[in-house]
Design a protein around this motif. Structure first.
Motif, PDB file in Angstrom:
ATOM      1  N   SER A  43       0.826  -1.201   0.000  1.00  0.00           N
ATOM      2  CA  SER A  43       0.000   0.000   0.000  1.00  0.00           C
ATOM      3  C   SER A  43       0.866   1.259   0.000  1.00  0.00           C
ATOM      4  O   SER A  43       0.593   2.222  -0.730  1.00  0.00           O
ATOM      5  CB  SER A  43      -0.919   0.002   1.219  1.00  0.00           C
ATOM      6  OG  SER A  43      -1.708   1.163   1.239  1.00  0.00           O
ATOM      7  N   ALA A  44       1.928   1.258   0.796  1.00  0.00           N
ATOM      8  CA  ALA A  44       2.830   2.411   0.840  1.00  0.00           C
ATOM      9  C   ALA A  44       3.520   2.605  -0.503  1.00  0.00           C
ATOM     10  O   ALA A  44       3.687   3.743  -0.974  1.00  0.00           O
ATOM     11  CB  ALA A  44       3.872   2.230   1.949  1.00  0.00           C
ATOM     12  N   ALA A  45       3.901   1.518  -1.165  1.00  0.00           N
ATOM     13  CA  ALA A  45       4.550   1.615  -2.470  1.00  0.00           C
ATOM     14  C   ALA A  45       3.595   2.170  -3.520  1.00  0.00           C
ATOM     15  O   ALA A  45       3.980   3.001  -4.355  1.00  0.00           O
ATOM     16  CB  ALA A  45       5.071   0.251  -2.903  1.00  0.00           C
ATOM     17  N   VAL A  46       2.343   1.748  -3.484  1.00  0.00           N
ATOM     18  CA  VAL A  46       1.341   2.258  -4.426  1.00  0.00           C
ATOM     19  C   VAL A  46       1.132   3.748  -4.196  1.00  0.00           C
ATOM     20  O   VAL A  46       1.107   4.546  -5.142  1.00  0.00           O
ATOM     21  CB  VAL A  46       0.014   1.486  -4.295  1.00  0.00           C
ATOM     22  CG1 VAL A  46      -1.104   2.178  -5.067  1.00  0.00           C
ATOM     23  CG2 VAL A  46       0.180   0.052  -4.792  1.00  0.00           C
ATOM     24  N   ASP A  47       0.992   4.145  -2.934  1.00  0.00           N
ATOM     25  CA  ASP A  47       0.806   5.563  -2.611  1.00  0.00           C
ATOM     26  C   ASP A  47       1.983   6.395  -3.102  1.00  0.00           C
ATOM     27  O   ASP A  47       1.803   7.478  -3.679  1.00  0.00           O
ATOM     28  CB  ASP A  47       0.632   5.766  -1.105  1.00  0.00           C
ATOM     29  CG  ASP A  47      -0.674   5.203  -0.578  1.00  0.00           C
ATOM     30  OD1 ASP A  47      -1.575   4.919  -1.406  1.00  0.00           O
ATOM     31  OD2 ASP A  47      -0.794   5.040   0.646  1.00  0.00           O
ATOM     32  N   GLU A  48       3.190   5.896  -2.871  1.00  0.00           N
ATOM     33  CA  GLU A  48       4.387   6.633  -3.294  1.00  0.00           C
ATOM     34  C   GLU A  48       4.442   6.754  -4.821  1.00  0.00           C
ATOM     35  O   GLU A  48       4.786   7.807  -5.362  1.00  0.00           O
ATOM     36  CB  GLU A  48       5.639   5.926  -2.773  1.00  0.00           C
ATOM     37  CG  GLU A  48       6.906   6.693  -3.012  1.00  0.00           C
ATOM     38  CD  GLU A  48       8.110   6.042  -2.371  1.00  0.00           C
ATOM     39  OE1 GLU A  48       9.196   6.147  -2.948  1.00  0.00           O
ATOM     40  OE2 GLU A  48       7.956   5.442  -1.282  1.00  0.00           O
ATOM     41  N   THR A  49       4.089   5.689  -5.513  1.00  0.00           N
ATOM     42  CA  THR A  49       4.082   5.711  -6.982  1.00  0.00           C
ATOM     43  C   THR A  49       3.053   6.724  -7.506  1.00  0.00           C
ATOM     44  O   THR A  49       3.329   7.479  -8.423  1.00  0.00           O
ATOM     45  CB  THR A  49       3.765   4.307  -7.538  1.00  0.00           C
ATOM     46  OG1 THR A  49       4.778   3.407  -7.085  1.00  0.00           O
ATOM     47  CG2 THR A  49       3.739   4.307  -9.063  1.00  0.00           C
ATOM     48  N   GLU A  50       1.878   6.732  -6.878  1.00  0.00           N
ATOM     49  CA  GLU A  50       0.837   7.670  -7.294  1.00  0.00           C
ATOM     50  C   GLU A  50       1.283   9.117  -7.057  1.00  0.00           C
ATOM     51  O   GLU A  50       1.045   9.986  -7.886  1.00  0.00           O
ATOM     52  CB  GLU A  50      -0.466   7.379  -6.566  1.00  0.00           C
ATOM     53  CG  GLU A  50      -1.140   6.113  -7.062  1.00  0.00           C
ATOM     54  CD  GLU A  50      -2.390   5.767  -6.295  1.00  0.00           C
ATOM     55  OE1 GLU A  50      -2.634   6.349  -5.210  1.00  0.00           O
ATOM     56  OE2 GLU A  50      -3.135   4.900  -6.785  1.00  0.00           O
ATOM     57  N   ARG A  51       1.943   9.369  -5.941  1.00  0.00           N
ATOM     58  CA  ARG A  51       2.444  10.717  -5.665  1.00  0.00           C
ATOM     59  C   ARG A  51       3.510  11.097  -6.696  1.00  0.00           C
ATOM     60  O   ARG A  51       3.558  12.223  -7.189  1.00  0.00           O
ATOM     61  CB  ARG A  51       3.013  10.795  -4.245  1.00  0.00           C
ATOM     62  CG  ARG A  51       1.976  11.009  -3.182  1.00  0.00           C
ATOM     63  CD  ARG A  51       2.584  11.400  -1.849  1.00  0.00           C
ATOM     64  NE  ARG A  51       3.563  10.455  -1.350  1.00  0.00           N
ATOM     65  CZ  ARG A  51       3.293   9.364  -0.652  1.00  0.00           C
ATOM     66  NH1 ARG A  51       2.040   9.072  -0.370  1.00  0.00           N
ATOM     67  NH2 ARG A  51       4.244   8.566  -0.238  1.00  0.00           N
ATOM     68  N   PHE A  52       4.383  10.145  -7.019  1.00  0.00           N
ATOM     69  CA  PHE A  52       5.453  10.402  -7.982  1.00  0.00           C
ATOM     70  C   PHE A  52       4.895  10.785  -9.337  1.00  0.00           C
ATOM     71  O   PHE A  52       5.382  11.701  -9.989  1.00  0.00           O
ATOM     72  CB  PHE A  52       6.345   9.161  -8.101  1.00  0.00           C
ATOM     73  CG  PHE A  52       7.477   9.327  -9.069  1.00  0.00           C
ATOM     74  CD1 PHE A  52       8.622  10.047  -8.711  1.00  0.00           C
ATOM     75  CD2 PHE A  52       7.409   8.804 -10.354  1.00  0.00           C
ATOM     76  CE1 PHE A  52       9.671  10.211  -9.597  1.00  0.00           C
ATOM     77  CE2 PHE A  52       8.455   8.973 -11.254  1.00  0.00           C
ATOM     78  CZ  PHE A  52       9.581   9.666 -10.866  1.00  0.00           C
ATOM     79  N   TYR A  53       3.858  10.093  -9.766  1.00  0.00           N
ATOM     80  CA  TYR A  53       3.281  10.356 -11.074  1.00  0.00           C
ATOM     81  C   TYR A  53       2.154  11.394 -11.039  1.00  0.00           C
ATOM     82  O   TYR A  53       1.516  11.658 -12.044  1.00  0.00           O
ATOM     83  CB  TYR A  53       2.768   9.063 -11.702  1.00  0.00           C
ATOM     84  CG  TYR A  53       3.881   8.163 -12.179  1.00  0.00           C
ATOM     85  CD1 TYR A  53       4.627   8.480 -13.309  1.00  0.00           C
ATOM     86  CD2 TYR A  53       4.212   7.021 -11.467  1.00  0.00           C
ATOM     87  CE1 TYR A  53       5.661   7.673 -13.732  1.00  0.00           C
ATOM     88  CE2 TYR A  53       5.256   6.195 -11.892  1.00  0.00           C
ATOM     89  CZ  TYR A  53       5.968   6.525 -13.020  1.00  0.00           C
ATOM     90  OH  TYR A  53       6.998   5.735 -13.450  1.00  0.00           O
ATOM     91  N   GLY A  54       1.905  11.940  -9.837  1.00  0.00           N
ATOM     92  CA  GLY A  54       0.887  12.979  -9.683  1.00  0.00           C
ATOM     93  C   GLY A  54      -0.539  12.463  -9.813  1.00  0.00           C
ATOM     94  O   GLY A  54      -1.424  13.210 -10.211  1.00  0.00           O
ATOM     95  N   LEU A  55      -0.760  11.221  -9.457  1.00  0.00           N
ATOM     96  CA  LEU A  55      -2.091  10.631  -9.580  1.00  0.00           C
ATOM     97  C   LEU A  55      -2.895  10.806  -8.298  1.00  0.00           C
ATOM     98  O   LEU A  55      -4.105  10.641  -8.323  1.00  0.00           O
ATOM     99  CB  LEU A  55      -1.979   9.145  -9.920  1.00  0.00           C
ATOM    100  CG  LEU A  55      -1.215   8.809 -11.206  1.00  0.00           C
ATOM    101  CD1 LEU A  55      -1.073   7.312 -11.351  1.00  0.00           C
ATOM    102  CD2 LEU A  55      -1.934   9.387 -12.405  1.00  0.00           C
ATOM    103  N   ALA A  56      -2.237  11.093  -7.200  1.00  0.00           N
ATOM    104  CA  ALA A  56      -2.943  11.190  -5.922  1.00  0.00           C
ATOM    105  C   ALA A  56      -3.302  12.632  -5.603  1.00  0.00           C
ATOM    106  O   ALA A  56      -2.701  13.563  -5.999  1.00  0.00           O
ATOM    107  CB  ALA A  56      -2.100  10.597  -4.811  1.00  0.00           C
TER     108      ALA A  56
END
Length: 56
Positions: A43-56
């Protein structure tokens, strides 16, 4: 090494769950801890990826 303290009621419930899974109490607890840790890390990895790509 991990040491846990639990009351009799919780131990009985864990024993029941372990028995349904065909596992010892120790194996059941370890499997549950590993699964929970993986879920949190994933879950933390998904959140970090979304933040990186500006999806969150």
């Amino acid at each position: 090494m991990l040491s846990l303290r639990m009351d009799g009621e919780l131990l009985d419930r864990v024993r029941q769950h372990a028995a349904r899974s065909g596992m010892s109490v120790q194996d059941y607890v370890v499997r549950t801890l590993v699964r929970e840790d993986f879920d949190e890390r994933f879950s933390a990895a998904v959140d970090e990826t979304e933040r990186f790509y500006g999806l969150a």
